[in-house]
Design a protein around this motif. Structure first.
Motif, mmCIF file in Angstrom:
data_model
loop_
_atom_site.group_PDB
_atom_site.id
_atom_site.type_symbol
_atom_site.label_atom_id
_atom_site.label_comp_id
_atom_site.label_asym_id
_atom_site.label_seq_id
_atom_site.Cartn_x
_atom_site.Cartn_y
_atom_site.Cartn_z
ATOM 1 N N THR A 1 42.128 41.489 45.378
ATOM 2 C CA THR A 1 41.444 41.919 46.595
ATOM 3 C C THR A 1 42.230 41.643 47.872
ATOM 4 O OG1 THR A 1 40.256 39.802 46.683
ATOM 5 C CG2 THR A 1 39.174 41.652 45.560
ATOM 6 N N GLU A 2 43.035 40.564 47.892
ATOM 7 C CA GLU A 2 43.679 40.173 49.134
ATOM 8 C C GLU A 2 45.204 40.174 49.070
ATOM 9 O OE1 GLU A 2 42.030 39.769 51.884
ATOM 10 O OE2 GLU A 2 40.102 40.058 50.878
ATOM 11 N N ILE A 3 45.780 39.789 47.950
ATOM 12 C CA ILE A 3 47.235 39.655 47.865
ATOM 13 C C ILE A 3 47.897 41.005 47.595
ATOM 14 C CG2 ILE A 3 49.145 38.431 46.761
ATOM 15 C CD1 ILE A 3 47.223 36.669 48.381
ATOM 16 N N SER A 4 47.494 41.630 46.527
ATOM 17 C CA SER A 4 48.099 42.906 46.132
ATOM 18 C C SER A 4 47.030 43.807 45.528
ATOM 19 C CB SER A 4 49.243 42.668 45.140
ATOM 20 O OG SER A 4 49.857 43.886 44.785
ATOM 21 N N PRO A 5 46.201 44.427 46.372
ATOM 22 C CA PRO A 5 45.110 45.267 45.837
ATOM 23 C C PRO A 5 45.605 46.445 45.001
ATOM 24 C CG PRO A 5 44.780 44.757 48.163
ATOM 25 C CD PRO A 5 46.157 44.315 47.820
ATOM 26 N N LYS A 6 46.694 47.090 45.422
ATOM 27 C CA LYS A 6 47.187 48.257 44.683
ATOM 28 C C LYS A 6 47.717 47.857 43.308
ATOM 29 C CE LYS A 6 48.365 50.998 48.768
ATOM 30 N NZ LYS A 6 49.443 51.721 49.483
ATOM 31 N N ARG A 7 48.547 46.819 43.271
ATOM 32 C CA ARG A 7 49.086 46.369 41.988
ATOM 33 C C ARG A 7 47.982 45.798 41.107
ATOM 34 N NH1 ARG A 7 54.138 42.461 42.353
ATOM 35 N NH2 ARG A 7 54.821 44.273 43.576
ATOM 36 N N GLY A 8 47.031 45.111 41.718
ATOM 37 C CA GLY A 8 45.923 44.579 40.937
ATOM 38 C C GLY A 8 45.093 45.683 40.317
ATOM 39 N N ALA A 9 44.872 46.756 41.078
ATOM 40 C CA ALA A 9 44.094 47.873 40.536
ATOM 41 C C ALA A 9 44.842 48.592 39.424
ATOM 42 C CB ALA A 9 43.752 48.852 41.656
ATOM 43 N N LYS A 10 46.174 48.622 39.500
ATOM 44 C CA LYS A 10 46.967 49.334 38.496
ATOM 45 C C LYS A 10 47.217 48.512 37.242
ATOM 46 C CE LYS A 10 49.516 52.337 41.717
ATOM 47 N NZ LYS A 10 50.859 52.690 42.231
ATOM 48 N N ILE A 11 47.337 47.194 37.392
ATOM 49 C CA ILE A 11 47.728 46.343 36.256
ATOM 50 C C ILE A 11 46.552 45.515 35.752
ATOM 51 C CG2 ILE A 11 49.261 44.496 35.493
ATOM 52 C CD1 ILE A 11 51.276 45.432 37.573
ATOM 53 N N LEU A 12 45.964 44.693 36.632
ATOM 54 C CA LEU A 12 44.937 43.763 36.181
ATOM 55 C C LEU A 12 43.624 44.449 35.822
ATOM 56 C CD1 LEU A 12 45.330 40.613 38.468
ATOM 57 C CD2 LEU A 12 45.872 40.851 36.058
ATOM 58 N N GLN A 13 43.239 45.461 36.576
ATOM 59 C CA GLN A 13 41.961 46.108 36.303
ATOM 60 C C GLN A 13 41.914 46.725 34.910
ATOM 61 O OE1 GLN A 13 39.490 45.832 38.558
ATOM 62 N NE2 GLN A 13 38.035 46.794 37.147
ATOM 63 N N PRO A 14 42.938 47.481 34.464
ATOM 64 C CA PRO A 14 42.898 47.990 33.081
ATOM 65 C C PRO A 14 42.895 46.882 32.031
ATOM 66 C CG PRO A 14 44.494 49.212 34.395
ATOM 67 C CD PRO A 14 44.079 48.032 35.211
ATOM 68 N N VAL A 15 43.621 45.793 32.305
ATOM 69 C CA VAL A 15 43.647 44.680 31.354
ATOM 70 C C VAL A 15 42.266 44.049 31.229
ATOM 71 C CG1 VAL A 15 44.596 42.391 30.922
ATOM 72 C CG2 VAL A 15 46.087 44.219 31.710
ATOM 73 N N ILE A 16 41.592 43.846 32.351
ATOM 74 C CA ILE A 16 40.252 43.266 32.331
ATOM 75 C C ILE A 16 39.280 44.175 31.588
ATOM 76 C CG2 ILE A 16 38.292 42.646 33.787
ATOM 77 C CD1 ILE A 16 40.300 41.663 35.864
ATOM 78 N N GLU A 17 39.356 45.480 31.854
ATOM 79 C CA GLU A 17 38.470 46.417 31.166
ATOM 80 C C GLU A 17 38.746 46.438 29.667
ATOM 81 O OE1 GLU A 17 39.162 50.080 33.132
ATOM 82 O OE2 GLU A 17 38.063 49.517 34.962
ATOM 83 N N LEU A 18 40.016 46.279 29.279
ATOM 84 C CA LEU A 18 40.366 46.240 27.856
ATOM 85 C C LEU A 18 39.805 44.993 27.187
ATOM 86 C CD1 LEU A 18 41.941 47.457 25.470
ATOM 87 C CD2 LEU A 18 43.942 46.168 26.242
ATOM 88 N N LEU A 19 39.895 43.848 27.862
ATOM 89 C CA LEU A 19 39.376 42.611 27.297
ATOM 90 C C LEU A 19 37.862 42.666 27.123
ATOM 91 C CD1 LEU A 19 41.460 39.918 29.234
ATOM 92 C CD2 LEU A 19 41.653 40.537 26.827
ATOM 93 N N VAL A 20 37.165 43.338 28.037
ATOM 94 C CA VAL A 20 35.711 43.447 27.923
ATOM 95 C C VAL A 20 35.313 44.245 26.692
ATOM 96 C CG1 VAL A 20 33.644 44.404 29.021
ATOM 97 C CG2 VAL A 20 35.319 43.164 30.391
#
Length: 307
Positions: free
Chosen positions: A114-133
């Motif tokens: 949300t604060e450090i790298s929103p674009k990279r977080g949306a591209k990398i971390l968000q898919p990973v989190i959705e996959l883990l769920v």
């Protein structure tokens, strides 16, 4: 003239008003059905669970605080030995430790997204989190058997089965849930909070730690409690790595058991209406009561965050 016609259409009992009444009726029926199903679940589990105390005449104090679990054998008082304290302790310890371990990682990931790298977080971390769920619990259990248990066995000794293995498995399982809710809480903080802090000369890290995190704290606490609720009710994955020994846990590396592991292991091997079956329903009642407690805590936290 046209405005008068429009008003007459809106005020008249037209087809739209009939559809509105029909929609409200359908909504009421659906809500009533949900309330009825939930009430029946509570009634059914409570009826079965309380049979242990009212029909089988087992002392509730000995059931909750006894340390020996062997329903097929009789104790000195002539009653089955059904002390549930080892399972209650195992469930609470595994839940609390996994939540404590997951919370810093979830907050760190949320700050990055949300604060450090929103674009990279949306591209990398968000898919990973959705996959883990979306990964099934049995997969987490197999990964725990293949990776976590051998690693703990080689590091700390023993069999590798125990509370510590369950903590690591549940940590990975609840991490995406806590992270997603924490991200939503961070995004819900009004933007002018950040702008005002930066305008007063605060650095980015001071703004994050002293303004944004404090403002989002009710939502973060709700996320943690929600993750604890999921960890407390997890059955299959924890059953595969905890060891399923119904004894008081002496350390984090010795085999233990939880309420869910004992339930899933024994409910199919008992006859309905027997003492052995009723005590399992009593464990289910404890699980249901704890889920209700978690929900009440989440509502209180959310209500406090509104002020």
């Amino acid at each position: 003239m046209e405005n008068t016609k429009i008003q007459e259409k809106l005020l008249s009992k037209s087809k739209n008003s009939r559809l509105e009444k029909f929609g409200r009726g359908i909504t009421f029926v659906c809500i009533s059905l949900i309330v009825f199903v939930v009430a029946m679940i509570f009634f059914f589990v409570a009826q079965k669970g309380l049979s242990t105390f009212f029909v089988d005449k087992i002392n509730p104090f000995k059931f909750l605080f006894g340390t020996t679990w062997n329903p097929s054998e009789l104790g000195p008082d002539g009653k089955p030995m059904v002390g549930a304290l080892p399972m209650i302790t195992g469930s609470l310890v595994v839940t609390i430790l996994s939540a404590l371990l997951a919370t810093p990682f979830a907050i760190g990931a949320a700050i990055f997204m949300t604060e450090i790298s929103p674009k990279r977080g949306a591209k990398i971390l968000q898919p990973v989190i959705e996959l883990l769920v979306g990964i099934p619990s049995v997969v987490y259990g197999f990964v725990g058997l293949a990776v976590v248990v051998p690693a703990i066995r080689s590091t700390f000794g023993g069999t590798g089965f125990g509370i510590l293995s369950g903590v690591f498995v549940l940590f990975v399982m609840i991490l995406p849930t806590v992270t997603s809710m924490t991200v939503d809480s961070m995004k819900a903080v009004p933007r002018h909070y950040k702008e005002a802090s930066l305008g007063l000369g605060a650095t980015r890290w001071q703004t994050i730690s002293r303004v944004l995190l404090r403002a989002a704290m009710p939502g973060i606490l709700t996320a943690v409690v929600f993750g604890m609720a999921r960890a407390f009710g997890e059955a299959l994955a924890i059953q595969m790595v905890v060891g399923n020994a119904a004894i008081m846990p002496k350390s984090l590396t010795t085999p233990a058991s939880t309420l869910t592991s004992v339930l899933t292991q024994g409910i199919g091997n008992t006859i309905m209406g027997t003492v052995q079956n009723n005590v399992l329903w009593s464990l289910a009642l404890i699980l249901l009561a704890m889920s209700l407690v978690f929900n009440i805590v989440m509502r209180l936290i959310a209500k406090r965050g509104q002020f």
